[in-house]
Scaffold this motif. Structure first.
Motif, PDB file in Angstrom:
ATOM      1  N   ARG B 387      -1.458  37.635  37.999  1.00 43.26           N
ATOM      2  CA  ARG B 387      -1.837  37.334  39.384  1.00 43.26           C
ATOM      3  C   ARG B 387      -1.519  35.891  39.726  1.00 43.26           C
ATOM      4  NH1 ARG B 387      -6.870  40.655  39.008  1.00 43.26           N
ATOM      5  NH2 ARG B 387      -6.308  42.620  40.036  1.00 43.26           N
ATOM      6  N   ARG B 388      -1.753  34.973  38.750  1.00 46.23           N
ATOM      7  CA  ARG B 388      -1.461  33.565  39.026  1.00 46.23           C
ATOM      8  C   ARG B 388       0.048  33.342  39.143  1.00 46.23           C
ATOM      9  NH1 ARG B 388      -4.217  30.786  34.683  1.00 46.23           N
ATOM     10  NH2 ARG B 388      -5.585  32.598  34.748  1.00 46.23           N
ATOM     11  N   LEU B 389       0.792  34.097  38.325  1.00 47.64           N
ATOM     12  CA  LEU B 389       2.252  33.968  38.364  1.00 47.64           C
ATOM     13  C   LEU B 389       2.807  34.401  39.720  1.00 47.64           C
ATOM     14  CD1 LEU B 389       4.713  34.055  35.842  1.00 47.64           C
ATOM     15  CD2 LEU B 389       4.917  36.228  37.048  1.00 47.64           C
ATOM     16  N   ARG B 390       2.235  35.509  40.251  1.00 46.21           N
ATOM     17  CA  ARG B 390       2.657  35.973  41.567  1.00 46.21           C
ATOM     18  C   ARG B 390       2.181  34.947  42.596  1.00 46.21           C
ATOM     19  NH1 ARG B 390       0.135  42.001  41.281  1.00 46.21           N
ATOM     20  NH2 ARG B 390       1.581  42.941  39.814  1.00 46.21           N
ATOM     21  N   GLY B 391       3.045  34.508  43.427  1.00 46.83           N
ATOM     22  CA  GLY B 391       2.658  33.521  44.439  1.00 46.83           C
ATOM     23  C   GLY B 391       2.972  32.114  43.961  1.00 46.83           C
ATOM     24  N   ASP B 392       2.561  31.773  42.708  1.00 46.95           N
ATOM     25  CA  ASP B 392       2.836  30.425  42.206  1.00 46.95           C
ATOM     26  C   ASP B 392       4.273  30.282  41.742  1.00 46.95           C
ATOM     27  OD1 ASP B 392       0.320  29.740  42.716  1.00 46.95           O
ATOM     28  OD2 ASP B 392      -0.298  29.321  40.653  1.00 46.95           O
ATOM     29  N   ARG B 393       4.737  31.235  40.935  1.00 47.99           N
ATOM     30  CA  ARG B 393       6.068  31.121  40.356  1.00 47.99           C
ATOM     31  C   ARG B 393       7.078  32.017  41.062  1.00 47.99           C
ATOM     32  NH1 ARG B 393       5.410  28.700  35.307  1.00 47.99           N
ATOM     33  NH2 ARG B 393       7.592  28.129  35.614  1.00 47.99           N
ATOM     34  N   ILE B 394       6.613  33.193  41.479  1.00 42.75           N
ATOM     35  CA  ILE B 394       7.514  34.140  42.153  1.00 42.75           C
ATOM     36  C   ILE B 394       6.797  34.696  43.383  1.00 42.75           C
ATOM     37  CG2 ILE B 394       6.778  36.024  40.598  1.00 42.75           C
ATOM     38  CD1 ILE B 394       9.626  37.171  40.932  1.00 42.75           C
ATOM     39  N   ALA B 395       7.444  34.638  44.534  1.00 44.83           N
ATOM     40  CA  ALA B 395       6.811  35.103  45.770  1.00 44.83           C
ATOM     41  C   ALA B 395       7.774  36.004  46.517  1.00 44.83           C
ATOM     42  CB  ALA B 395       6.410  33.917  46.633  1.00 44.83           C
ATOM     43  N   TYR B 396       7.205  36.888  47.343  1.00 48.04           N
ATOM     44  CA  TYR B 396       7.996  37.932  47.996  1.00 48.04           C
ATOM     45  C   TYR B 396       7.926  37.834  49.514  1.00 48.04           C
ATOM     46  CZ  TYR B 396       8.634  40.515  43.642  1.00 48.04           C
ATOM     47  OH  TYR B 396       9.003  40.885  42.377  1.00 48.04           O
ATOM     48  N   VAL B 397       9.045  38.168  50.139  1.00 46.30           N
ATOM     49  CA  VAL B 397       9.075  38.415  51.582  1.00 46.30           C
ATOM     50  C   VAL B 397       9.559  39.853  51.744  1.00 46.30           C
ATOM     51  CG1 VAL B 397      10.081  37.767  53.794  1.00 46.30           C
ATOM     52  CG2 VAL B 397       9.659  36.018  52.068  1.00 46.30           C
ATOM     53  N   PHE B 398       8.785  40.673  52.475  1.00 43.06           N
ATOM     54  CA  PHE B 398       9.131  42.092  52.559  1.00 43.06           C
ATOM     55  C   PHE B 398       9.824  42.433  53.869  1.00 43.06           C
ATOM     56  CE2 PHE B 398       5.668  41.915  49.490  1.00 43.06           C
ATOM     57  CZ  PHE B 398       6.262  42.564  48.435  1.00 43.06           C
ATOM     58  N   GLN B 399      10.270  43.715  53.933  1.00 42.91           N
ATOM     59  CA  GLN B 399      11.085  44.140  55.074  1.00 42.91           C
ATOM     60  C   GLN B 399      10.327  44.091  56.390  1.00 42.91           C
ATOM     61  OE1 GLN B 399      13.209  47.791  54.539  1.00 42.91           O
ATOM     62  NE2 GLN B 399      13.322  48.190  56.705  1.00 42.91           N
ATOM     63  N   ASP B 400       9.152  44.726  56.416  1.00 42.09           N
ATOM     64  CA  ASP B 400       8.473  44.867  57.695  1.00 42.09           C
ATOM     65  C   ASP B 400       7.194  44.050  57.697  1.00 42.09           C
ATOM     66  OD1 ASP B 400       7.388  45.513  60.031  1.00 42.09           O
ATOM     67  OD2 ASP B 400       7.216  47.670  59.667  1.00 42.09           O
ATOM     68  N   PRO B 401       7.212  42.867  58.322  1.00 42.91           N
ATOM     69  CA  PRO B 401       6.028  42.013  58.289  1.00 42.91           C
ATOM     70  C   PRO B 401       4.838  42.644  58.986  1.00 42.91           C
ATOM     71  CG  PRO B 401       7.720  41.081  59.710  1.00 42.91           C
ATOM     72  CD  PRO B 401       8.313  42.297  59.091  1.00 42.91           C
ATOM     73  N   LEU B 402       5.084  43.623  59.867  1.00 47.36           N
ATOM     74  CA  LEU B 402       3.956  44.243  60.558  1.00 47.36           C
ATOM     75  C   LEU B 402       3.078  45.013  59.571  1.00 47.36           C
ATOM     76  CD1 LEU B 402       2.895  44.254  63.374  1.00 47.36           C
ATOM     77  CD2 LEU B 402       4.073  46.371  63.813  1.00 47.36           C
ATOM     78  N   THR B 403       3.675  45.535  58.509  1.00 53.71           N
ATOM     79  CA  THR B 403       2.867  46.269  57.541  1.00 53.71           C
ATOM     80  C   THR B 403       2.326  45.363  56.444  1.00 53.71           C
ATOM     81  OG1 THR B 403       4.774  46.809  56.196  1.00 53.71           O
ATOM     82  CG2 THR B 403       4.189  48.391  57.878  1.00 53.71           C
ATOM     83  N   THR B 404       2.872  44.152  56.265  1.00 54.87           N
ATOM     84  CA  THR B 404       2.361  43.292  55.199  1.00 54.87           C
ATOM     85  C   THR B 404       1.298  42.329  55.713  1.00 54.87           C
ATOM     86  OG1 THR B 404       4.324  41.943  55.534  1.00 54.87           O
ATOM     87  CG2 THR B 404       4.319  43.379  53.631  1.00 54.87           C
ATOM     88  N   LEU B 405       1.274  42.079  57.025  1.00 53.08           N
ATOM     89  CA  LEU B 405       0.238  41.192  57.564  1.00 53.08           C
ATOM     90  C   LEU B 405      -0.992  42.022  57.923  1.00 53.08           C
ATOM     91  CD1 LEU B 405       2.427  38.939  59.905  1.00 53.08           C
ATOM     92  CD2 LEU B 405       1.452  38.337  57.694  1.00 53.08           C
ATOM     93  N   ASN B 406      -2.171  41.409  57.770  1.00 49.67           N
ATOM     94  CA  ASN B 406      -3.415  42.077  58.132  1.00 49.67           C
ATOM     95  C   ASN B 406      -3.561  42.049  59.653  1.00 49.67           C
ATOM     96  OD1 ASN B 406      -6.079  42.718  58.708  1.00 49.67           O
ATOM     97  ND2 ASN B 406      -6.866  41.743  56.858  1.00 49.67           N
ATOM     98  N   PRO B 407      -3.633  43.228  60.314  1.00 47.60           N
ATOM     99  CA  PRO B 407      -3.635  43.245  61.784  1.00 47.60           C
ATOM    100  C   PRO B 407      -4.887  42.616  62.384  1.00 47.60           C
ATOM    101  CG  PRO B 407      -3.990  45.445  60.902  1.00 47.60           C
ATOM    102  CD  PRO B 407      -3.656  44.569  59.743  1.00 47.60           C
ATOM    103  N   LEU B 408      -5.960  42.494  61.612  1.00 49.13           N
ATOM    104  CA  LEU B 408      -7.231  42.037  62.181  1.00 49.13           C
ATOM    105  C   LEU B 408      -7.511  40.563  61.900  1.00 49.13           C
ATOM    106  CD1 LEU B 408      -9.478  45.112  61.364  1.00 49.13           C
ATOM    107  CD2 LEU B 408      -8.340  44.530  63.499  1.00 49.13           C
ATOM    108  N   MET B 409      -6.572  39.869  61.221  1.00 48.60           N
ATOM    109  CA  MET B 409      -6.797  38.460  60.893  1.00 48.60           C
ATOM    110  C   MET B 409      -5.844  37.590  61.695  1.00 48.60           C
ATOM    111  SD  MET B 409      -7.262  38.223  56.791  1.00 48.60           S
ATOM    112  CE  MET B 409      -7.224  36.459  56.510  1.00 48.60           C
ATOM    113  N   ARG B 410      -6.338  36.426  62.115  1.00 54.34           N
ATOM    114  CA  ARG B 410      -5.455  35.489  62.810  1.00 54.34           C
ATOM    115  C   ARG B 410      -4.440  34.936  61.819  1.00 54.34           C
ATOM    116  NH1 ARG B 410      -7.805  34.346  67.822  1.00 54.34           N
ATOM    117  NH2 ARG B 410     -10.019  34.797  67.861  1.00 54.34           N
TER     118      ARG B 410
END
Lengths: 288, 629
Positions: B387-410
């Protein structure tokens, strides 16, 4: 679709002096949109007036027989709304359509059917364009039932002929949509659009959901249809390269208005408007 | 068929089905059973106990046989429940369909009427209806049907609203079908499962309600028995003879439990959203089951930020487990950009996801290979370190940001959440970092966007937010999985420019997954072309795009339209890629290849070193490139 409030008023980038490239088909138009406007929203039950979104704003567009017309623009430019108006799925808020020079009243069922006997549509997402609970053969037969009233043997024969034409085996007609890939479904969608012998087929982003090699299969089919003659195609896309590969004439739309219009190769190789130039540069920058 | 199979897999649903079947059989066979007349009174033998001679369940206060009344009462109750359910489904379903199909004022009017019905307390409304129509079983059933209409109407309308917007409904209009025909042939078949499920789950409830009305004396009228009126009769003598009330009570209870179990089972079997759930939710990390092969083979490239060796990820299917990617090896140096190109099903996304063990398990399992990020063996890490490796060492950008972002958070809150604060770093400092990130990825007016929700942004802006979140902790490797596929051409260009700028300014290594060779050639240093789960070609991006060695890569490039070349032939590749479980023995592309010879199909073909830093999986590349030259 973005609201117009997000951006400068649409009048800011209007073509100066209304320059237009006159490259229309010489013969009289088969179908013509005459100053059509389409608004969404606005009004409301309890006097809550919201500003209406003007998706298409005073667009005039003739389509000649046998012509292949591309409509390009960014998302929100109104190109899909215009496409749906051309087949009568949406009614213009102002302006009208003329078929063979005669005005159509799309509020009347008889006029809608007259238009649909001539103009059919292929949709963007092939999966949502086929009823999952019907066989694809039944979907392809629908226009022959509703518009032609043909009997079952005649319909079956026509389905077999159409399936062969789009590169599928006739026995595939008995299967359901989930048994096909996206590219196959899109070809079935084209077969359905052709089934009642229309003169015009409007294609709304028909290849943007497809892989490159599958896109090539569908484009090859469309090039064949174009070469066959007699059929007018309206091809809506945001991909300039695809439009250039297929179309005779192109219309560039921005925020519901036509920015530039003319012979496809001329417009895309020597654009007159800044906006068209921007679109072409954006497409060129990341093409090897 | 598959519905019955899924139903049969649920033990509770089967138990419910058995209970309902027994009760239904009893009710149907009631006149044929050797039972005394349920309405025949025998005052001399009133309130006989359980097991009395000739009366297995005793008698009630008028000396009537309880068992006979129970079975005939069950018959009446079931019939009333089924009739009320059918009536409510028919009326409610029609209202819901019509409201969804016509929308606008029709929808407004019908749904306001439904709202008015729902505004009354449930039983009160039923009582009012019976009071208006007069007591009696038919009127009670009618009342129950009326108060249940809103449930059907709302459920059906909700589902139908999604269906009437589908393009196949538009296609049916274009086919010249009438509204009625579209409703019956396009919309109804797609809401029918929901209608069946709603009916199955409410029928038990309706039987209870009818019993309630009968209990109050408003339903079945004496001497006719139904379960509710028996309860009402029994409750008057409940102290002297508890069995008179207990018998119908137990039957109602068991019947309703059985109906509800069956209804829930039917819902699970018919609801398409439940279909995937059979295999369970994905685990937090891809399962790793490396055998003897693969792991630790060969010397490590210590300079590389990412070193992938012989990675194979298999997917479980109903017909067994098959590799989705096999023997994938590549390295990525610091600051380098690698493009992975392929079509749907080529394994490019599975490769990208397997790097941080994000490929879903089930069905995925990494069965062999090694992934090293900065020297750490990712496949051997525990969940915490992963979990620490994800984000710190390797991070992802996915195809559809509408499905990866939380719709209820600013937006700001989501970026702040992605930032791992340095020790002692306060909330204010983190927010400053968040706004710096937003400015970095070129979001206009960061103040406004910080307070916005995802749906208020355009597709391009959402993707910039996705990039900002991926960059939050300055990862060594940024993996972008088709980040521009969902965007239109112009926005695509702008996002690609952003990636190019990030590379220049930050020096992070980039893996860019795409189906577009042209884009990858412009953005990346090197390119990997995948087909049917294997790397078929690798080399410097521009060189591969201009002069591909593998026939598949060549066909893929040849069939993509290019602006400025309107007459390009765009020859389609015949056929389709092989299914995951039907891979041919030799070259996977051989069945579609113009150059295939017998040797191509003979056996596995290795990825061989070709000229200047290029690898190709084709036995004929030498002669074919000679042909081309």
């Amino acid at each position: 679709m973005r609201l117009p409030g997000d951006s400068p008023p649409p009048h800011a980038e209007e073509p100066k002096g209304g320059r237009r490239v006159e490259a229309r088909a010489a013969s009289s138009p088969l179908l013509e949109a005459r100053a059509v406007t389409r608004r969404f929203g606005g009004g409301g039950w309890f006097g809550t007036k919201r500003p209406a979104l003007v998706a298409v704003d005073n667009v005039s567009l003739p389509l000649g027989p046998g012509e292949t017309l591309g409509i390009v623009g960014e998302s929100g430019s109104g190109k899909s709304t215009l496409a749906r108006m051309l087949v009568g799925l949406l009614q213009p808020s102002a302006g009208d359509l003329a078929l063979d020079g005669e005005a159509l009243d799309l509020g009347r069922g008889a006029d809608r059917r007259r238009l649909q006997r001539r103009a059919q549509m292929v949709f963007q997402d092939p999966a949502s364009a086929m009823n999952p609970r019907k066989t694809v053969g039944a979907s392809v037969e629908a226009p022959m039932i509703g518009l032609k009233g043909w009997d079952a043997p005649r319909r079956k024969a026509r389905v077999a002929e159409l399936f062969a034409r789009v590169g599928l085996a006739p026995e595939h007609a008995a299967r359901h949509p989930h048994e096909f890939s996206g590219g196959q479904l899109q070809r079935i969608g084209i077969a359905r659009a052709l089934s009642a012998d229309p003169r015009i087929v409007v294609l709304d982003e028909p290849v943007s959901a497809l892989d490159v090699s599958v896109q090539a299969q569908v484009l090859a089919l469309l090039r064949e249809l174009r070469a066959g003659g007699g059929l007018s195609l309206v091809f809506v896309s945001h991909d300039l390269a695809v439009v250039e590969a297929l179309c005779d004439r192109v219309v560039v739309m921005r925020r519901g208005r036509v920015v530039e219009e003319g012979a496809c190769r001329a417009v895309l190789s020597a654009p007159r408007e800044d906006y068209t130039r921007e679109l072409i540069q954006a497409a060129r920058r990341f093409a090897a | 068929m598959s519905v019955l199979v899924r139903l049969a897999r649920q033990p509770f649903a089967l138990a419910g089905l058995a209970l309902v079947a027994v009760f239904a059989a009893l009710a149907l066979a009631a006149p044929l059973l050797p039972l005394p007349d349920p309405d025949a009174t025998e005052p001399a033998n009133r309130l006989a106990a359980l097991g009395a001679a000739g009366h297995l369940l005793g008698t009630d206060q008028l000396g009537r046989d309880v068992l006979a009344r129970l079975i005939f009462g069950l018959r009446v109750s079931l019939a009333v429940g089924v009739a009320a359910t059918l009536a409510a489904a028919l009326v409610g379903g029609t209202v819901g369909l019509v409201a969804a199909f016509y929308g606008r004022w029709v929808d407004g009017l019908l749904m306001r009427l439904v709202d008015v019905l729902m505004a009354f307390p449930y039983l009160l409304l039923a009582l009012a209806v019976v009071a208006a129509l007069g007591p009696g079983l038919t009127n009670a059933a009618l009342a129950i049907a009326i108060v249940n209409v809103p449930f059907f109407a709302r459920a059906v309308r909700g589902q139908a609203l999604g269906i009437v917007r589908q393009d196949y409904v538009a296609a049916a209009r274009l086919a010249g079908f009438s509204d009625l025909r579209i409703l019956l042939s396009e919309v109804l078949p797609n809401v029918a499962p929901l209608l069946i499920v709603t009916a199955a789950t409410t029928i038990g409830w309706m039987i209870l309600e009818t019993a309630g009305l009968s209990f109050l004396g408003l339903g079945a009228q004496p001497p006719q028995a139904d379960l509710g009126s028996m309860l009402g009769d029994g409750h008057k003598v409940v102290v002297a003879a508890p069995h008179v009330a207990a018998a119908p009570g137990v039957v109602v209870f068991v019947l309703v439990v059985g109906l509800n179990l069956l209804g829930d089972g039917l819902r699970d079997a018919l609801d398409p959203r439940m279909k995937g759930v059979e295999s369970g939710a994905p685990q937090p990390a891809t399962r790793v089951e490396r055998g003897m092969t693969g792991a630790g083979s060969g010397p490590n490239d210590s300079a590389a930020v990412l070193d992938v060796r012989a990675l194979t990820t298999a997917f479980a299917t109903p017909r067994g487990s098959f590799p989705a990617i096999r023997d994938v090896s590549f390295t990525l140096q610091a600051g380098e950009a690698l493009g992975i190109v392929g079509e749907s099903g080529s394994g490019k996304s599975v490769t990208a996801l397997s790097l941080a063990r994000l490929a879903p398990t089930p069905p995925g399992t990494i069965v062999s290979g090694e992934v090293r990020i900065g020297g750490a063996d990712v496949l051997g890490l525990g969940l915490d370190r992963l979990r620490r490796l994800r984000g710190d060492r390797i991070a992802y950008v996915f195809q559809d940001p509408l499905t990866t972002l939380n719709p209820l958070m600013r937006i700001e809150a989501q970026i702040v959440e992605a930032i791992r604060p340095a020790p002692g770093e306060g909330a204010k400092a983190v927010r400053t970092r968040a706004s710096a990130l937003m400015a970095d990825v070129g979001l206009p007016d960061p103040e406004r966007i910080a307070r916005a929700y995802p749906h208020e942004l355009s597709g391009g802006q959402r993707q910039r937010v996705g990039v900002a979140m991926a960059l939050a902790n300055a990862p060594d490797v940024l993996v972008a999985d088709e980040p521009t596929t969902a965007l239109d051409a112009t926005t695509q260009g702008r996002i690609l420019e952003l990636f190019a700028r990030i590379r220049r300014e930050r020096g992070a290594a980039l893996i860019f997954v795409s189906h577009d060779v042209g884009v990858v050639a412009c953005l990346c240093d090197r390119i990997v072309v995948m087909y049917a789960g294997e790397i078929v070609e690798e080399g410097p991006a521009r060189v591969v795009a201009a002069r591909p060695l593998h026939p598949y890569a060549a066909r893929l490039i040849a069939c993509a339209p290019r602006l400025g070349q309107p007459d390009k032939s765009l020859a389609p590749i015949p056929g389709a890629p092989p299914a995951i479980d039907a891979r041919p023995d030799g070259c996977a592309f051989a069945p579609r290849c113009d150059h295939a010879v017998a040797a191509c199909r003979a056996g596995p073909i290795g990825l061989e070193e070709a000229m200047e830093g290029r690898r190709v999986r084709c036995i004929r590349w030498r002669e074919l490139s000679g042909e081309a030259a």
